[in-house]
Design a protein around this motif. Structure first.
Motif, mmCIF file in Angstrom:
data_model
loop_
_atom_site.group_PDB
_atom_site.id
_atom_site.type_symbol
_atom_site.label_atom_id
_atom_site.label_comp_id
_atom_site.label_asym_id
_atom_site.label_seq_id
_atom_site.Cartn_x
_atom_site.Cartn_y
_atom_site.Cartn_z
ATOM 1 N N HIS A 103 55.432 -16.002 19.173
ATOM 2 C CA HIS A 103 55.194 -15.627 17.758
ATOM 3 C C HIS A 103 53.979 -16.338 17.166
ATOM 4 O O HIS A 103 53.984 -16.756 16.003
ATOM 5 N N THR A 116 56.678 -3.349 14.634
ATOM 6 C CA THR A 116 57.434 -3.863 13.493
ATOM 7 C C THR A 116 57.672 -2.657 12.577
ATOM 8 O O THR A 116 57.015 -1.609 12.720
ATOM 9 N N ASP A 117 58.568 -2.816 11.619
ATOM 10 C CA ASP A 117 58.823 -1.706 10.684
ATOM 11 C C ASP A 117 57.531 -1.335 9.959
ATOM 12 O O ASP A 117 57.229 -0.156 9.751
ATOM 13 N N GLU A 164 54.444 -1.719 10.980
ATOM 14 C CA GLU A 164 53.518 -1.014 11.892
ATOM 15 C C GLU A 164 53.935 0.446 12.072
ATOM 16 O O GLU A 164 53.090 1.345 12.078
ATOM 17 N N GLN A 210 65.628 2.239 14.070
ATOM 18 C CA GLN A 210 64.392 1.863 13.374
ATOM 19 C C GLN A 210 63.801 3.038 12.592
ATOM 20 O O GLN A 210 63.342 2.889 11.464
#
Ligand code: ZN
Ligand code: ZN
Length: 256
Positions: A129, A191-192, A194, A226
């Motif tokens: 990360h 990611t959400d 993106e 998602q």
């Protein structure tokens, strides 16, 4: 969401657990109209299929398709090898395949030494990360954009898994060239935020299982969760609810 086709599955020809025939039987069993067998590409030095095995691989897929009564595509999940957009499927090899997937994988033969950046530099950052540098994101984005521009790629697989790109830039390019962005049900890669940015470009998506065993063929669960959370318009997903994708590679080959 009812999947019409699963366009990303592996068999024992690369790192999958089952045979071509078993994958096809599983697709029939779960009611798919189409399935693709898409082994890792030639530059993948750990799991890629070899050029020597290609004729046998394709013949087996075609035979299984004839016997199963559903459409079975012979394909590869090719590797991004360099910022130039080089991938490990050459135009003279196009005739062997029906579908052309491409993604970034790490243990591959890169085009130049500098291209190791987007594999070996991105992966540890992603796992730990650590935010990527802007120049690394630019470099990796350029590599994907060049690949989609220069090669008739049907599907970019698991974008941003173990690497970072400007997703909107890659999505715009995919939209313009008729390449699908995959939403993988195997692993989290967008990611959400993106996924939302990609969808805002109008790009078309496919949900794929990336199954490495028959148990996961046709699986959509992770992707579905998602998609619903982010609120992606379902019309942008071309392999659900009775829709069938239009593939760029097949169209390209008609004009060869
Ligand atoms: Zn992959
Ligand atoms: Zn895969």
């Amino acid at each position: 969401m009812v999947l019409t086709g699963d366009y990303h599955t592996h068999t024992k020809y690369s790192d999958g657990k089952n045979t071509v025939e078993e994958n096809v039987a599983a697709a029939v069993k779960c009611g798919l109209r189409e399935v693709a067998i898409t082994e890792h590409g030639y530059a993948h030095w750990m799991q890629g299929i070899s050029r020597k095995k290609t004729a046998e691989y394709v013949a087996r897929i075609n035979k299984a398709g004839k016997e199963a009564g559903i459409r079975v595509y012979a394909g590869l999940e090719c590797d991004l090898q360099g910022v130039s957009g080089k991938v490990d499927l050459l135009p003279e090899e196009y005739e062997n395949f029906d579908i052309f997937l491409m993604g970034m994988h790490v243990p591959i033969h890169y085009e130049h030494l500098r291209d190791y950046r987007f594999g070996w530099l991105s992966m540890p950052r992603k796992i730990l990360h650590i935010p990527p540098t802007k120049s690394l994101v630019r470099y990796t984005t350029r590599a994907f954009v060049n690949a989609v521009e220069k090669n008739p790629i049907d599907i970019v697989t698991h974008l941003n898994y173990l690497c970072d790109t400007d997703v909107a830039e890659v999505a715009k390019c995919c939209r313009d060239y008729g390449t699908y962005l995959e939403i993988s049900s195997k692993k989290g890669h967008f990611t959400d935020n993106e996924l939302e940015k990609a969808a805002a470009t109008g790009v078309k998506f496919l949900i794929d299982s990336d199954a490495h065993s028959v148990k996961r063929i046709g699986d959509t669960e992770r992707a579905e969760i998602q998609i619903l959370r982010v609120g992606i318009p379902l019309e942008q997903i071309d392999n659900i609810d009775g829709r069938a994708p239009t593939f760029r590679f097949a169209e390209y080959k008609k004009h060869l």
